[in-house]
Write a protein that holds these residues in place. Structure first.
Motif, PDB file in Angstrom:
ATOM      1  N   ALA A  68       0.831  -1.205   0.000  1.00 57.10           N
ATOM      2  CA  ALA A  68       0.000   0.000   0.000  1.00 57.10           C
ATOM      3  C   ALA A  68       0.867   1.257   0.000  1.00 57.10           C
ATOM      4  N   ASN A  69       1.953   1.227   0.768  1.00 58.27           N
ATOM      5  CA  ASN A  69       2.874   2.373   0.786  1.00 58.27           C
ATOM      6  C   ASN A  69       3.544   2.565  -0.576  1.00 58.27           C
ATOM      7  N   ALA A  70       3.866   1.462  -1.246  1.00 52.97           N
ATOM      8  CA  ALA A  70       4.484   1.564  -2.568  1.00 52.97           C
ATOM      9  C   ALA A  70       3.521   2.210  -3.555  1.00 52.97           C
ATOM     10  N   LEU A  71       2.228   1.828  -3.472  1.00 47.99           N
ATOM     11  CA  LEU A  71       1.236   2.428  -4.369  1.00 47.99           C
ATOM     12  C   LEU A  71       1.095   3.929  -4.093  1.00 47.99           C
ATOM     13  N   ALA A  72       1.104   4.296  -2.800  1.00 53.13           N
ATOM     14  CA  ALA A  72       0.951   5.709  -2.434  1.00 53.13           C
ATOM     15  C   ALA A  72       2.238   6.503  -2.623  1.00 53.13           C
ATOM     16  N   SER A  73       3.347   5.778  -2.812  1.00 53.17           N
ATOM     17  CA  SER A  73       4.665   6.407  -2.931  1.00 53.17           C
ATOM     18  C   SER A  73       4.967   7.246  -1.694  1.00 53.17           C
ATOM     19  N   ALA A  74       4.554   6.685  -0.549  1.00 55.73           N
ATOM     20  CA  ALA A  74       4.777   7.358   0.731  1.00 55.73           C
ATOM     21  C   ALA A  74       4.613   6.323   1.832  1.00 55.73           C
ATOM     22  N   ILE A  75       5.137   6.621   2.996  1.00 51.86           N
ATOM     23  CA  ILE A  75       4.989   5.711   4.142  1.00 51.86           C
ATOM     24  C   ILE A  75       3.747   6.159   4.909  1.00 51.86           C
ATOM     25  N   LEU A  76       2.614   5.613   4.511  1.00 54.80           N
ATOM     26  CA  LEU A  76       1.343   5.978   5.149  1.00 54.80           C
ATOM     27  C   LEU A  76       0.926   4.962   6.210  1.00 54.80           C
ATOM     28  N   PHE A  77       1.393   3.716   6.061  1.00 50.81           N
ATOM     29  CA  PHE A  77       0.944   2.644   6.962  1.00 50.81           C
ATOM     30  C   PHE A  77       2.174   1.972   7.582  1.00 50.81           C
ATOM     31  N   PRO A  78       2.073   1.586   8.864  1.00 53.44           N
ATOM     32  CA  PRO A  78       3.219   0.926   9.515  1.00 53.44           C
ATOM     33  C   PRO A  78       3.525  -0.423   8.854  1.00 53.44           C
ATOM     34  N   GLU A  79       4.819  -0.681   8.646  1.00 51.41           N
ATOM     35  CA  GLU A  79       5.224  -1.906   7.951  1.00 51.41           C
ATOM     36  C   GLU A  79       5.818  -2.906   8.948  1.00 51.41           C
ATOM     37  N   SER A  80       5.582  -4.189   8.649  1.00 52.45           N
ATOM     38  CA  SER A  80       6.147  -5.257   9.472  1.00 52.45           C
ATOM     39  C   SER A  80       6.184  -6.542   8.665  1.00 52.45           C
ATOM     40  N   ASP A  81       7.248  -7.320   8.826  1.00 51.79           N
ATOM     41  CA  ASP A  81       7.310  -8.639   8.187  1.00 51.79           C
ATOM     42  C   ASP A  81       7.281  -9.737   9.244  1.00 51.79           C
ATOM     43  N   ASN A 128      -3.555  11.446  -3.977  1.00 52.47           N
ATOM     44  CA  ASN A 128      -3.547  11.740  -5.406  1.00 52.47           C
ATOM     45  C   ASN A 128      -2.299  11.121  -6.021  1.00 52.47           C
ATOM     46  N   ILE A 129      -2.499  10.391  -7.083  1.00 51.45           N
ATOM     47  CA  ILE A 129      -1.404   9.660  -7.712  1.00 51.45           C
ATOM     48  C   ILE A 129      -1.381   9.982  -9.202  1.00 51.45           C
ATOM     49  N   ASP A 130      -0.218  10.358  -9.683  1.00 51.91           N
ATOM     50  CA  ASP A 130      -0.055  10.593 -11.106  1.00 51.91           C
ATOM     51  C   ASP A 130       0.443   9.323 -11.778  1.00 51.91           C
ATOM     52  N   GLY A 131      -0.397   8.784 -12.679  1.00 52.13           N
ATOM     53  CA  GLY A 131      -0.004   7.595 -13.411  1.00 52.13           C
ATOM     54  C   GLY A 131       0.645   7.966 -14.722  1.00 52.13           C
ATOM     55  N   ALA A 132       0.919   6.984 -15.551  1.00 54.56           N
ATOM     56  CA  ALA A 132       1.566   7.216 -16.845  1.00 54.56           C
ATOM     57  C   ALA A 132       0.660   8.009 -17.773  1.00 54.56           C
ATOM     58  N   ASN A 133      -0.647   7.717 -17.740  1.00 58.62           N
ATOM     59  CA  ASN A 133      -1.578   8.362 -18.659  1.00 58.62           C
ATOM     60  C   ASN A 133      -2.725   9.055 -17.944  1.00 58.62           C
ATOM     61  N   SER A 134      -2.848   8.858 -16.658  1.00 62.12           N
ATOM     62  CA  SER A 134      -4.008   9.396 -15.936  1.00 62.12           C
ATOM     63  C   SER A 134      -3.578   9.888 -14.560  1.00 62.12           C
ATOM     64  N   ARG A 135      -4.486  10.668 -13.979  1.00 68.77           N
ATOM     65  CA  ARG A 135      -4.299  11.127 -12.602  1.00 68.77           C
ATOM     66  C   ARG A 135      -5.396  10.481 -11.772  1.00 68.77           C
ATOM     67  N   TYR A 136      -5.001   9.875 -10.646  1.00 64.87           N
ATOM     68  CA  TYR A 136      -5.938   9.136  -9.826  1.00 64.87           C
ATOM     69  C   TYR A 136      -6.083   9.791  -8.453  1.00 64.87           C
ATOM     70  N   ARG A 137      -7.281   9.656  -7.952  1.00 67.54           N
ATOM     71  CA  ARG A 137      -7.523   9.953  -6.533  1.00 67.54           C
ATOM     72  C   ARG A 137      -7.898   8.597  -5.923  1.00 67.54           C
ATOM     73  N   VAL A 138      -6.952   8.022  -5.230  1.00 64.27           N
ATOM     74  CA  VAL A 138      -7.101   6.622  -4.782  1.00 64.27           C
ATOM     75  C   VAL A 138      -7.328   6.579  -3.275  1.00 64.27           C
ATOM     76  N   LYS A 139      -8.381   5.865  -2.923  1.00 71.45           N
ATOM     77  CA  LYS A 139      -8.635   5.592  -1.505  1.00 71.45           C
ATOM     78  C   LYS A 139      -8.038   4.214  -1.204  1.00 71.45           C
ATOM     79  N   ILE A 140      -7.006   4.221  -0.372  1.00 75.40           N
ATOM     80  CA  ILE A 140      -6.308   2.973  -0.030  1.00 75.40           C
ATOM     81  C   ILE A 140      -6.748   2.523   1.351  1.00 75.40           C
TER      82      ILE A 140
END
Length: 377
Positions: free
Chosen positions: A22-35, A50-62
């Protein structure tokens, strides 16, 4: 440009890499990570970016969910917290990312059953994608295809998941302490965004109270099943104990049977040995007595033979005497015959005398013949 609305839910077992993905999709550390085996996400967390894709701009609820299989929480509590994710996405879901770290486990198969049977409905399958994380070669089509084939070849835990979820995408989201982790996550982010371009359809979750009811029913069924399982285990344990007791009794009977058979064999061997000893004794006794018996028999035969010799000598003596008597009688008869012959040579006076003489000669000849026959016997 008006951003495209998307709602994405990340679901998977604890430690699979949901929050990292989820953090990779948001390109930010929004959620605590653990393995680790304990989930860092204890409640449903939602972020809109808000995420800028290759061809579109998205407003994604994660929406990042609690890990199924969290070791700190009971299953019913985990399911209820997952149900709040449905409420969080009550406006609709575009994609459910079922995150797995590799080969499917039975725990993941159970988690998937809960997802589409209890939390959502069978229709959620069409909106679900398997996200294979921790795959360094995710940009290599050959390696990706090989891994897909391997996942599809699973025959136990992952078989049902693969049969229902058709789409699989591969990413790699290394931990932050790994060199080059940001660049690798950006490439994974591009893969996820490319997939989101096709997630236009919307799935509407059921009402929260209905989901909670289904969760309660699921938990009750599971508890009933566990009680039944415990009962069966107790019965099985009792049956095993009975079988063990039966086995012990059987072993004792077998032991007694073997002991009895061994005793019988020993008795038979003893009887056989006694009979053999008796027979040997009889044979030894016979061998000792046989010479004596044969000597006695020989002596008896010798005695009989001597008696027969004596009798034979007596008989020879008697025969000699009889021969002397016969010789004397023959001499006398010869003399008498000669006298008769003399008389026969004399002239006959009459017919009567001649007739008497003939009869006398005939009689004398017969007597002489019988006498010779007797002497020849």
């Amino acid at each position: 440009m008006t951003p495209i609305e998307r709602t994405v839910v990340f679901i998977g077992r604890t430690g699979a890499g949901k929050s990292t993905c989820a953090n990779a999709l948001a390109s930010a550390i929004l959620f605590p990570e653990s393995d680790q085996s304990v989930s860092e996400t204890k409640f449903i967390e939602s972020r809109t970016v808000n995420i800028d894709g290759a061809n579109s701009r998205y407003r994604v609820k994660i929406v990042d969910t609690i890990g199924i299989g969290d070791t700190d929480l009971e299953e019913d509590e985990v399911l209820k917290r997952l149900a709040s994710a449905c409420y969080e996405c009550r406006e609709g879901i575009n994609a459910v990312f079922f995150v797995t770290g590799g080969r499917f486990t039975q725990e993941e198969a159970d988690a998937w059953d809960v997802i589409w049977k209890v939390l959502f409905s069978p229709a959620i399958v069409d909106h679900t994608t398997i996200v294979r994380t921790r795959f360094p070669k995710f940009l290599d089509p050959t390696a990706v295809k090989s891994d897909c084939d391997r996942l599809k070849a699973q025959k136990v835990a992952g078989k049902k998941i693969i049969e229902q979820i058709k789409e699989i995408i591969h990413v790699d989201n290394p931990p932050q302490q790994y060199p080059g982790w940001e660049e690798t996550r950006q490439k994974s982010r591009a893969t996820l965004l490319t997939h989101l371009d096709h997630c236009e359809a919307v799935y509407k979750p059921q009402k929260l109270d209905e989901i909670n009811k289904r969760i309660s029913e699921h938990v009750e069924k599971k508890q009933a099943a566990e009680i039944k399982l415990q009962t069966l285990l107790v019965e099985f344990s009792q049956t095993c104990e009975q079988l063990n007791e039966t086995k012990k009794k059987r072993d004792k009977l077998e032991e007694a049977k073997v002991k009895s058979l061994t005793q019988t064999c020993d008795d038979l061997e003893e009887i056989k040995a006694k009979k053999l000893t008796q027979k040997c004794d009889m044979l030894e006794e016979t061998e000792v007595e046989a010479p004596t018996r044969k000597r006695d028999e020989l002596e008896e035969l010798t005695r009989i033979y001597r008696e027969l010799e004596v009798d034979y000598a007596k008989l020879e003596l008697q025969m000699a005497e009889e021969k002397q008597k016969a010789a004397a009688a023959e001499l006398q008869l010869t003399q008498e015959m000669n006298e008769i012959l003399t008389k026969c040579t004399m002239p006959r006076t009459n017919t009567r005398e001649e007739s008497m003489l003939d009869r006398t000669m005939e009689t004398a000849g017969r007597i002489a013949k019988d006498f010779r026959s007797c002497c020849l016997m």
